[in-house]
Design a protein around this motif. Structure first.
Motif, mmCIF file in Angstrom:
data_model
loop_
_atom_site.group_PDB
_atom_site.id
_atom_site.type_symbol
_atom_site.label_atom_id
_atom_site.label_comp_id
_atom_site.label_asym_id
_atom_site.label_seq_id
_atom_site.Cartn_x
_atom_site.Cartn_y
_atom_site.Cartn_z
ATOM 1 N N HIS A 1 -8.467 1.438 -0.285
ATOM 2 C CA HIS A 1 -9.792 0.911 -0.600
ATOM 3 C C HIS A 1 -9.767 -0.362 -1.428
ATOM 4 C CE1 HIS A 1 -11.197 4.656 1.071
ATOM 5 N NE2 HIS A 1 -10.431 5.314 0.219
ATOM 6 N N TYR A 2 -8.795 -0.501 -2.311
ATOM 7 C CA TYR A 2 -8.678 -1.682 -3.164
ATOM 8 C C TYR A 2 -7.206 -2.007 -3.370
ATOM 9 C CZ TYR A 2 -13.581 -1.043 -4.228
ATOM 10 O OH TYR A 2 -14.936 -0.907 -4.114
ATOM 11 N N PRO A 3 -6.900 -3.292 -3.550
ATOM 12 C CA PRO A 3 -5.504 -3.660 -3.781
ATOM 13 C C PRO A 3 -5.025 -3.258 -5.167
ATOM 14 C CG PRO A 3 -6.910 -5.599 -3.950
ATOM 15 C CD PRO A 3 -7.791 -4.457 -3.510
ATOM 16 N N VAL A 4 -3.723 -3.084 -5.275
ATOM 17 C CA VAL A 4 -3.054 -2.773 -6.534
ATOM 18 C C VAL A 4 -2.183 -3.972 -6.881
ATOM 19 C CG1 VAL A 4 -1.383 -1.228 -7.636
ATOM 20 C CG2 VAL A 4 -3.103 -0.298 -6.066
ATOM 21 N N PHE B 1 -5.894 6.180 -8.276
ATOM 22 C CA PHE B 1 -6.922 5.482 -9.038
ATOM 23 C C PHE B 1 -6.285 4.403 -9.903
ATOM 24 C CE2 PHE B 1 -8.240 9.862 -8.430
ATOM 25 C CZ PHE B 1 -9.560 9.760 -8.021
ATOM 26 N N VAL B 2 -6.994 3.296 -10.074
ATOM 27 C CA VAL B 2 -6.652 2.276 -11.060
ATOM 28 C C VAL B 2 -7.905 2.077 -11.901
ATOM 29 C CG1 VAL B 2 -6.067 -0.145 -11.458
ATOM 30 C CG2 VAL B 2 -4.896 1.133 -9.653
ATOM 31 N N GLU B 3 -7.780 2.329 -13.198
ATOM 32 C CA GLU B 3 -8.907 2.219 -14.135
ATOM 33 C C GLU B 3 -10.122 3.002 -13.636
ATOM 34 O OE1 GLU B 3 -9.548 -1.939 -14.920
ATOM 35 O OE2 GLU B 3 -7.637 -2.123 -15.965
ATOM 36 N N GLY B 4 -9.876 4.203 -13.101
ATOM 37 C CA GLY B 4 -10.961 5.063 -12.647
ATOM 38 C C GLY B 4 -11.499 4.752 -11.269
ATOM 39 N N ARG B 5 -11.074 3.666 -10.656
ATOM 40 C CA ARG B 5 -11.544 3.264 -9.327
ATOM 41 C C ARG B 5 -10.603 3.826 -8.270
ATOM 42 N NH1 ARG B 5 -12.335 -2.982 -7.505
ATOM 43 N NH2 ARG B 5 -14.555 -2.599 -7.789
ATOM 44 N N LEU B 6 -11.173 4.485 -7.259
ATOM 45 C CA LEU B 6 -10.380 5.043 -6.169
ATOM 46 C C LEU B 6 -9.778 3.912 -5.348
ATOM 47 C CD1 LEU B 6 -9.619 7.717 -4.619
ATOM 48 C CD2 LEU B 6 -11.598 7.214 -3.155
ATOM 49 N N ILE B 7 -8.444 3.831 -5.330
ATOM 50 C CA ILE B 7 -7.775 2.761 -4.577
ATOM 51 C C ILE B 7 -7.215 3.259 -3.247
ATOM 52 C CG2 ILE B 7 -7.272 1.280 -6.542
ATOM 53 C CD1 ILE B 7 -4.337 3.059 -5.283
ATOM 54 N N MET B 8 -6.989 4.564 -3.134
ATOM 55 C CA MET B 8 -6.501 5.135 -1.874
ATOM 56 C C MET B 8 -6.762 6.628 -1.881
ATOM 57 S SD MET B 8 -2.411 5.525 -2.130
ATOM 58 C CE MET B 8 -1.857 6.948 -3.027
ATOM 59 N N GLY C 1 0.820 -1.205 0.000
ATOM 60 C CA GLY C 1 0.000 0.000 0.000
ATOM 61 C C GLY C 1 0.853 1.253 0.000
ATOM 62 N N LEU C 2 1.928 1.215 0.761
ATOM 63 C CA LEU C 2 2.773 2.406 0.841
ATOM 64 C C LEU C 2 3.580 2.648 -0.434
ATOM 65 C CD1 LEU C 2 3.858 2.450 4.578
ATOM 66 C CD2 LEU C 2 2.117 3.820 3.420
ATOM 67 N N LEU C 3 3.659 1.653 -1.316
ATOM 68 C CA LEU C 3 4.264 1.905 -2.623
ATOM 69 C C LEU C 3 3.386 2.886 -3.405
ATOM 70 C CD1 LEU C 3 6.300 1.450 -4.911
ATOM 71 C CD2 LEU C 3 5.012 -0.619 -5.512
ATOM 72 N N SER C 4 2.086 2.642 -3.414
ATOM 73 C CA SER C 4 1.175 3.577 -4.088
ATOM 74 C C SER C 4 1.224 4.946 -3.426
ATOM 75 C CB SER C 4 -0.260 3.036 -4.065
ATOM 76 O OG SER C 4 -0.357 1.853 -4.824
ATOM 77 N N ALA C 5 1.316 4.967 -2.098
ATOM 78 C CA ALA C 5 1.422 6.251 -1.396
ATOM 79 C C ALA C 5 2.715 6.963 -1.777
ATOM 80 C CB ALA C 5 1.352 6.033 0.110
ATOM 81 N N ALA C 6 3.767 6.206 -2.006
ATOM 82 C CA ALA C 6 5.043 6.810 -2.410
ATOM 83 C C ALA C 6 4.925 7.481 -3.778
ATOM 84 C CB ALA C 6 6.149 5.759 -2.422
ATOM 85 N N PHE C 7 4.053 6.975 -4.643
ATOM 86 C CA PHE C 7 3.829 7.649 -5.922
ATOM 87 C C PHE C 7 3.264 9.045 -5.673
ATOM 88 C CE2 PHE C 7 2.780 3.185 -7.809
ATOM 89 C CZ PHE C 7 4.116 2.855 -7.827
ATOM 90 N N GLY C 8 2.401 9.161 -4.657
ATOM 91 C CA GLY C 8 1.883 10.478 -4.275
ATOM 92 C C GLY C 8 2.982 11.377 -3.755
ATOM 93 N N SER C 9 3.891 10.807 -2.984
ATOM 94 C CA SER C 9 5.028 11.569 -2.481
ATOM 95 C C SER C 9 5.870 12.108 -3.624
ATOM 96 C CB SER C 9 5.879 10.680 -1.560
ATOM 97 O OG SER C 9 7.020 11.359 -1.119
ATOM 98 N N ALA C 10 5.980 11.324 -4.697
ATOM 99 C CA ALA C 10 6.746 11.779 -5.866
ATOM 100 C C ALA C 10 6.105 13.011 -6.495
ATOM 101 C CB ALA C 10 6.854 10.654 -6.901
ATOM 102 N N VAL C 11 4.780 13.039 -6.553
ATOM 103 C CA VAL C 11 4.096 14.208 -7.108
ATOM 104 C C VAL C 11 4.333 15.415 -6.208
ATOM 105 C CG1 VAL C 11 1.860 15.213 -7.747
ATOM 106 C CG2 VAL C 11 2.359 12.821 -8.305
ATOM 107 N N VAL C 12 4.188 15.220 -4.891
ATOM 108 C CA VAL C 12 4.389 16.319 -3.946
ATOM 109 C C VAL C 12 5.817 16.852 -4.021
ATOM 110 C CG1 VAL C 12 4.475 16.908 -1.477
ATOM 111 C CG2 VAL C 12 2.547 15.574 -2.378
#
Length: 153
Positions: A97-100, A129-136, A67-78
């Motif tokens: 909310h959903y697995p990646v 989002f993955v395919e438009g679905r909110l994952i986190m 999960g924190l890998l996806s969160a790290a993608f957010g950190s990259a944007v920030v």
């Protein structure tokens, strides 16, 4: 209203350039290599991320990314786009909310939802989002550089 922006030419926005509604996006492919490297960097070798035979027997019915890998993608944007260089995380809430999975493309969107001029902090809505679905999703508070005041002479 959301105003999609790109990275600032200088590498980072300063406090005085930020306003509610600014947003930045990044799309990142989730690969075997990213998961492996994240496991090594974080020291999280949970077999649900790394071992297909183990993960197939779980509720996820196969491997999932950290999960924190996806969160790290957010950190990259920030850190590189909005606000960008010079910004420092103060806090972050997260809900998953959903697995990646390997092969997914995660679209990260970071949106300015508050600007506090006194503390030089911005509040950011962070969504994946993955395919438009909110994952986190979650809220980050980030300190950003101010415009430098001229020195008294």
């Amino acid at each position: 209203m959301v105003e999609l922006v790109s990275a600032h030419p200088s590498g980072g926005y300063i406090l005085e350039e930020l306003h509610v509604g600014m947003a930045a996006e990044k799309i990142v492919d989730v690969t075997e290599d990213r998961i492996r490297l994240f496991a090594e960097a974080s020291d999280d070798f949970n077999p649900v991320h790394l071992d297909e035979a183990y993960a197939a027997k779980t509720a996820y019915r196969g491997r999932i990314a950290h999960g924190l890998l996806s969160a790290a993608f957010g950190s990259a944007v920030v850190g590189t786009m909005l606000p960008g260089a010079g910004s420092i995380y103060v806090s972050q809430t997260l809900a998953f909310h959903y697995p990646v999975r390997i092969g997914d493309q995660v679209r990260i969107q970071i949106t300015v939802v508050g600007v506090d001029a006194e503390s030089a902090r911005v509040e950011l809505n962070c969504e994946g989002f993955v395919e438009g679905r909110l994952i986190m999703d979650g809220i980050a508070v980030v300190r950003v550089p101010r415009r430098r005041k001229p020195a008294n002479r």
